[in-house]
Design an enzyme around this catalytic site. Structure first.
Site, PDB file in Angstrom:
ATOM      1  N   THR A 179       0.902  -1.145  -0.180  1.00  0.00           N
ATOM      2  CA  THR A 179       0.042  -0.014  -0.026  1.00  0.00           C
ATOM      3  C   THR A 179       0.815   1.102  -0.020  1.00  0.00           C
ATOM      4  O   THR A 179       1.829   1.231   0.555  1.00  0.00           O
ATOM      5  CB  THR A 179      -0.978   0.047   1.071  1.00  0.00           C
ATOM      6  OG1 THR A 179      -1.979  -0.891   0.952  1.00  0.00           O
ATOM      7  CG2 THR A 179      -1.676   1.321   1.644  1.00  0.00           C
ATOM      8  N   ARG A 207     -13.833  -7.898  -0.447  1.00  0.00           N
ATOM      9  CA  ARG A 207     -13.346  -7.686   0.648  1.00  0.00           C
ATOM     10  C   ARG A 207     -12.691  -5.970   0.705  1.00  0.00           C
ATOM     11  O   ARG A 207     -12.327  -5.407  -0.430  1.00  0.00           O
ATOM     12  CB  ARG A 207     -12.180  -8.685   0.988  1.00  0.00           C
ATOM     13  CG  ARG A 207     -11.190  -8.282   2.141  1.00  0.00           C
ATOM     14  CD  ARG A 207      -9.926  -7.325   1.857  1.00  0.00           C
ATOM     15  NE  ARG A 207      -9.111  -7.220   2.996  1.00  0.00           N
ATOM     16  CZ  ARG A 207      -8.164  -6.373   2.998  1.00  0.00           C
ATOM     17  NH1 ARG A 207      -8.010  -5.377   1.843  1.00  0.00           N
ATOM     18  NH2 ARG A 207      -7.272  -6.149   3.974  1.00  0.00           N
ATOM     19  N   VAL A 208     -12.865  -5.362   1.716  1.00  0.00           N
ATOM     20  CA  VAL A 208     -12.256  -4.180   1.606  1.00  0.00           C
ATOM     21  C   VAL A 208     -11.660  -4.043   2.916  1.00  0.00           C
ATOM     22  O   VAL A 208     -11.615  -4.392   4.054  1.00  0.00           O
ATOM     23  CB  VAL A 208     -13.506  -2.847   1.832  1.00  0.00           C
ATOM     24  CG1 VAL A 208     -12.925  -1.618   2.064  1.00  0.00           C
ATOM     25  CG2 VAL A 208     -14.437  -3.122   0.639  1.00  0.00           C
ATOM     26  N   GLY A 209     -10.198  -3.233   2.673  1.00  0.00           N
ATOM     27  CA  GLY A 209      -9.339  -2.910   3.879  1.00  0.00           C
ATOM     28  C   GLY A 209      -9.589  -1.784   4.655  1.00  0.00           C
ATOM     29  O   GLY A 209     -10.575  -0.991   4.708  1.00  0.00           O
TER      30      GLY A 209
END
Ligand code: ASP
Length: 321
Positions: A179, A207-209
């Site tokens: 990231t 999926r979301v981080g």
């Protein structure tokens, strides 16, 4: 009297070890980090805003195939790219975030547009893209643009070993995070943070981080601090890492170094979280904190030189562009 201003960036953290890097690969990273931080710094020198400086720095890393954001994003289980990004303006606690983005070259710019041109703080998936194309004039970017052989190989290995894994990891238990993020203080005293990611290799089910979660992977408040995080998103979110650092400073009188250290080596670490943060306080002081072998990171010194480091035990050193 001239007003202080400063910027710091990261390009991800995790199991980044000297023995796994070729000198060429390492030099490429150092050069890309220097280019990114200098792009943001140039905005600040000209009197630009902290928001624009962080977006400019992050955009350089999104355009590079080296980092897990934009062009170099990791692949999902379905061999697609789904990106998340957020921007926070410490002036007025304004924020914009996007998640599950597939066809926008620079998600960080869209996050800024959500903040500045929509009444909302977060837009997701098709809706976010429709806002981009119809309201902001973005052009459609094919998924092919984001596809790199390196990420495809990583996904194939990951699928064999099973489970999700962090970006760049070859095995589910090998932790690397690519990231990208930037924090800045501008000449008007405004703090800002910007973070962008492709998430985890082999992720599925939408999926979301932590990256688009304000207070999770990204936070900025004037007079307080700007923070951008990288690491295992589920734990960064559960520990509200960026918001916790800001809160300890705002309400608990902790200084920035202490707040970052206590949060990164506290619950986040004991629950199994690996990663790090970059932070800038209201005086323009910069801090890097990590609990793993490395974090791609950089800042600019008083002479305008980019200073870069990768490994945990390494101090920042000058890199000529
Ligand atoms: N924090 C990111 C996520 O969980 C991963 C990373 O830092 O590379 O989506």
């Amino acid at each position: 009297m001239s007003q202080p201003f400063s910027i710091a960036i990261h390009g991800g953290a995790g199991t980044i070890e000297r023995r796994l890097m070729t000198p060429e690969f390492e030099a490429d990273y150092r050069k890309a980090l220097a280019q990114s931080v200098l792009a943001g710094h140039a905005v600040l020198v000209q009197g630009g805003s902290a928001v624009d400086a962080t977006v400019a720095a992050v955009k350089v890393m999104e355009d590079s195939p080296l980092f897990n954001a934009g062009k170099g994003s990791v692949l999902t289980h379905d061999e697609t790219v789904e990106m998340d990004a957020s921007v926070m303006d410490g002036n007025g606690l304004n924020a914009g975030a996007v998640t599950l983005i597939r066809h926008i070259k620079n998600p960080i710019q869209l996050a800024r547009d959500v903040m500045q041109k929509s009444p909302h703080a977060m837009l997701a998936g098709e809706g976010a893209e429709s806002f981009a194309f119809k309201e902001c004039g973005y052009s459609y970017t094919e998924q092919d643009y984001f596809f790199t052989e390196r990420r495809y190989k990583e996904l194939r290995v990951m699928k064999k070993t099973g489970g999700v894994a962090l970006s760049e990891a070859r095995y589910p238990d090998e932790k690397k995070h690519g990231t990208v993020g930037a924090v800045a203080l501008d000449k008007n005293g405004n703090l800002a943070a910007a973070t962008s990611t492709g998430g985890l290799t082999n992720k599925r089910w939408g999926r979301v981080g932590d990256t688009p979660i304000i207070g999770g992977g990204n936070f900025a408040r004037n007079g307080n601090v700007a923070v951008s995080a990288t690491g295992m998103g589920e734990l960064l979110m559960r520990c509200t890492v960026a918001g916790d650092i800001a809160g300890r400073m705002q309400y608990g009188n902790a200084n920035m170094e202490q707040a970052c250290r206590d949060v990164i080596h506290g619950d986040f670490l004991s629950l199994g979280g690996e990663g790090g943060v970059i932070a800038i306080d209201a005086s323009g002081a910069v801090n890097f904190e990590l609990n793993c072998p490395g974090m791609y990171r950089a800042t600019v010194d008083a002479d305008g030189n980019a200073r870069v480091a990768i490994f945990a035990d390494e101090s920042l050193s000058v890199v000529s562009e």
